[in-house]
Design a protein around this motif. Structure first.
Motif, PDB file in Angstrom:
ATOM      1  N   LEU A   4       0.840  -1.184   0.000  1.00  0.00           N
ATOM      2  CA  LEU A   4       0.000   0.000   0.000  1.00  0.00           C
ATOM      3  C   LEU A   4       0.882   1.243   0.000  1.00  0.00           C
ATOM      4  CD1 LEU A   4      -2.603  -1.081   2.708  1.00  0.00           C
ATOM      5  CD2 LEU A   4      -2.728  -1.434   0.232  1.00  0.00           C
ATOM      6  N   TYR A   5       0.444   2.268  -0.722  1.00  0.00           N
ATOM      7  CA  TYR A   5       1.171   3.529  -0.772  1.00  0.00           C
ATOM      8  C   TYR A   5       0.225   4.695  -0.490  1.00  0.00           C
ATOM      9  CZ  TYR A   5       4.804   0.907  -3.334  1.00  0.00           C
ATOM     10  OH  TYR A   5       5.763   0.004  -3.721  1.00  0.00           O
ATOM     11  N   GLY A   6       0.734   5.690   0.200  1.00  0.00           N
ATOM     12  CA  GLY A   6       0.031   6.954   0.376  1.00  0.00           C
ATOM     13  C   GLY A   6       0.907   8.041  -0.204  1.00  0.00           C
ATOM     14  N   ILE A   7       0.370   8.837  -1.120  1.00  0.00           N
ATOM     15  CA  ILE A   7       1.180   9.766  -1.894  1.00  0.00           C
ATOM     16  C   ILE A   7       0.764  11.208  -1.634  1.00  0.00           C
ATOM     17  CG2 ILE A   7       1.848  10.491  -4.226  1.00  0.00           C
ATOM     18  CD1 ILE A   7       0.531   6.962  -3.666  1.00  0.00           C
ATOM     19  N   ASP A   8       1.672  11.983  -1.035  1.00  0.00           N
ATOM     20  CA  ASP A   8       1.487  13.431  -0.913  1.00  0.00           C
ATOM     21  C   ASP A   8       2.105  14.060  -2.152  1.00  0.00           C
ATOM     22  OD1 ASP A   8       0.813  15.891   0.493  1.00  0.00           O
ATOM     23  OD2 ASP A   8       2.972  16.170   0.681  1.00  0.00           O
ATOM     24  N   ILE A  37       9.251   5.606   4.149  1.00  0.00           N
ATOM     25  CA  ILE A  37       8.908   6.811   3.404  1.00  0.00           C
ATOM     26  C   ILE A  37       9.900   6.972   2.259  1.00  0.00           C
ATOM     27  CG2 ILE A  37       8.688   9.327   3.473  1.00  0.00           C
ATOM     28  CD1 ILE A  37       6.536   8.118   5.125  1.00  0.00           C
ATOM     29  N   GLU A  38       9.384   7.274   1.074  1.00  0.00           N
ATOM     30  CA  GLU A  38      10.227   7.574  -0.072  1.00  0.00           C
ATOM     31  C   GLU A  38       9.922   8.991  -0.552  1.00  0.00           C
ATOM     32  OE1 GLU A  38      10.618   4.127  -2.987  1.00  0.00           O
ATOM     33  OE2 GLU A  38       8.755   3.617  -1.940  1.00  0.00           O
ATOM     34  N   ARG A  39      10.935   9.636  -1.129  1.00  0.00           N
ATOM     35  CA  ARG A  39      10.748  10.998  -1.624  1.00  0.00           C
ATOM     36  C   ARG A  39      11.271  11.083  -3.054  1.00  0.00           C
ATOM     37  NH1 ARG A  39       9.247  13.657   3.077  1.00  0.00           N
ATOM     38  NH2 ARG A  39      10.016  12.625   4.975  1.00  0.00           N
ATOM     39  N   PHE A  40      10.446  11.642  -3.938  1.00  0.00           N
ATOM     40  CA  PHE A  40      10.791  11.753  -5.346  1.00  0.00           C
ATOM     41  C   PHE A  40      10.892  13.231  -5.732  1.00  0.00           C
ATOM     42  CE2 PHE A  40       8.311   7.746  -5.019  1.00  0.00           C
ATOM     43  CZ  PHE A  40       9.348   6.865  -5.321  1.00  0.00           C
ATOM     44  N   LEU A 222      11.003   7.364  12.089  1.00  0.00           N
ATOM     45  CA  LEU A 222       9.910   7.600  11.149  1.00  0.00           C
ATOM     46  C   LEU A 222       8.702   8.183  11.870  1.00  0.00           C
ATOM     47  CD1 LEU A 222       8.857   7.389   8.304  1.00  0.00           C
ATOM     48  CD2 LEU A 222       8.337   4.982   8.703  1.00  0.00           C
ATOM     49  N   LEU A 223       8.392   7.636  13.030  1.00  0.00           N
ATOM     50  CA  LEU A 223       7.301   8.187  13.824  1.00  0.00           C
ATOM     51  C   LEU A 223       7.594   9.630  14.227  1.00  0.00           C
ATOM     52  CD1 LEU A 223       6.120   5.383  16.291  1.00  0.00           C
ATOM     53  CD2 LEU A 223       4.749   6.573  14.565  1.00  0.00           C
ATOM     54  N   GLU A 224       8.829   9.879  14.597  1.00  0.00           N
ATOM     55  CA  GLU A 224       9.213  11.236  14.996  1.00  0.00           C
ATOM     56  C   GLU A 224       9.055  12.211  13.841  1.00  0.00           C
ATOM     57  OE1 GLU A 224      12.978  13.594  17.088  1.00  0.00           O
ATOM     58  OE2 GLU A 224      13.190  11.504  16.421  1.00  0.00           O
ATOM     59  N   ALA A 225       9.381  11.762  12.627  1.00  0.00           N
ATOM     60  CA  ALA A 225       9.272  12.634  11.457  1.00  0.00           C
ATOM     61  C   ALA A 225       7.835  13.064  11.204  1.00  0.00           C
ATOM     62  CB  ALA A 225       9.831  11.929  10.231  1.00  0.00           C
ATOM     63  N   ASP A 233       4.261  17.236   5.123  1.00  0.00           N
ATOM     64  CA  ASP A 233       4.321  16.289   4.007  1.00  0.00           C
ATOM     65  C   ASP A 233       4.389  14.843   4.493  1.00  0.00           C
ATOM     66  OD1 ASP A 233       4.310  18.511   2.421  1.00  0.00           O
ATOM     67  OD2 ASP A 233       6.392  18.338   1.767  1.00  0.00           O
ATOM     68  N   THR A 234       5.198  14.596   5.518  1.00  0.00           N
ATOM     69  CA  THR A 234       5.324  13.224   6.034  1.00  0.00           C
ATOM     70  C   THR A 234       4.003  12.750   6.617  1.00  0.00           C
ATOM     71  OG1 THR A 234       7.668  13.600   6.517  1.00  0.00           O
ATOM     72  CG2 THR A 234       6.615  11.722   7.596  1.00  0.00           C
ATOM     73  N   LEU A 235       3.375  13.598   7.404  1.00  0.00           N
ATOM     74  CA  LEU A 235       2.090  13.218   7.998  1.00  0.00           C
ATOM     75  C   LEU A 235       1.017  13.067   6.934  1.00  0.00           C
ATOM     76  CD1 LEU A 235       0.507  12.616  10.539  1.00  0.00           C
ATOM     77  CD2 LEU A 235       0.217  15.075  10.892  1.00  0.00           C
TER      78      LEU A 235
END
Length: 282
Positions: A4-8, A37-40, A222-225, A233-235
């Motif tokens: 599963l992915y969630g995309i901001d 988390i991945e960032r593009f 990751l939770l802290e981020a 963006d992370t949330l």
């Protein structure tokens, strides 16, 4: 088991403002497990992501469709693929100019046309171009979904092992906290917004929100981020992931979407159709 992915999403990805993607899976007796988390920062990376082999389901934070009244106003095709191609053929300025001309003809208080799903979700018109530039998010995002050949339930047939659904983290966030939780500017990243991100994160971990999907994460940084990222963006990508997980758990019931969806407008996953009352779940 499906990834599963969630995309901001952003309509102009860069190193400063990348497209941010949360990855997870639903695990029995644990709920939704957040794995990374991945960032593009470029379109190349995002397009490669869309073409990853399935099975996967992605919940994307941008409008997949446009208001039907606007589609008819401009004479665009009334099938999703045709409409997307028509808008993709326009430059950004051409698309905005057409929307501006349409808005100029509308009465005061009704300047921005909305889709049926936008009302219960309290989401922006897909023909808005500032704060946020949702129109360009549609133009850049929808055409890439079409080019990638993903399957969009109720809108477009594609690779059934790669499912794309429209998400909106804002409506889920507002169901938990009323105040703002993010700002693009450092000056706006206040203690109050930090407190709201902490409340949101805690509610997600407990599953105390309308979708009821508990979040699990064993990665402390990751939770802290999720709380320290003042841009949100992370949330936001995690909120999209939660919406995607809710839909995946209802994959045998049309992903929890309404039975009938206007294929040029689309639908935000998890949002109840207006005739069923307030913003809640199916």
């Amino acid at each position: 088991m499906s990834t599963l992915y969630g995309i901001d999403f952003t309509s102009s990805p860069s190193a400063r403002k990348p497209i941010t993607v949360a990855r997870g899976t639903v695990v029995a007796e644990r709920g939704l497990v957040l794995e990374g988390i991945e960032r593009f920062p470029s379109w190349d990376g995002f397009e490669a992501f869309l073409n990853r082999p399935g099975p996967w389901l992605g919940a994307f934070d941008f409008p997949f469709g446009l208001p039907r009244e606007s589609v008819l106003e401009h004479g665009w095709p009334t099938d999703w693929a045709g409409m997307v191609r028509a808008v993709a053929a326009l430059s950004r300025s051409e698309f905005k100019n057409l929307a501006d001309a349409e808005r100029a003809q509308r009465p005061a208080g009704q300047k921005y046309p909305h889709r049926v799903t936008d009302r219960p979700a309290a989401s922006h018109s897909p023909l808005k171009f500032v704060n946020p530039p949702v129109g360009w998010m549609f133009q850049e995002g929808a055409r890439r979904l079409l080019d990638a050949g993903v399957h969009i339930p109720g809108m477009h047939g594609g690779d059934a092992r790669r499912i794309a659904l429209e998400a909106y983290p804002g409506w889920l966030a507002r169901s938990i906290v009323a105040g703002s939780y993010k700002s693009e500017n450092a000056a706006g990243q206040t203690r109050e917004r930090l407190a709201n991100r902490m409340l949101l994160t805690e509610a997600l971990l407990r599953g105390q929100h309308p979708l009821g999907v508990p979040l699990c994460c064993d990665d402390a940084p990751l939770l802290e981020a999720m709380t320290t990222d003042g841009t949100g963006d992370t949330l936001d990508c995690v909120l999209c992931l939660v919406e995607g997980a809710w839909a995946w758990m209802r994959r045998d019931a049309g992903y929890g979407l309404p039975l009938h969806i206007d294929p040029v407008e689309g639908w935000i996953v998890g949002v109840t159709a207006p005739e069923r009352g307030a913003v809640t779940t199916h």
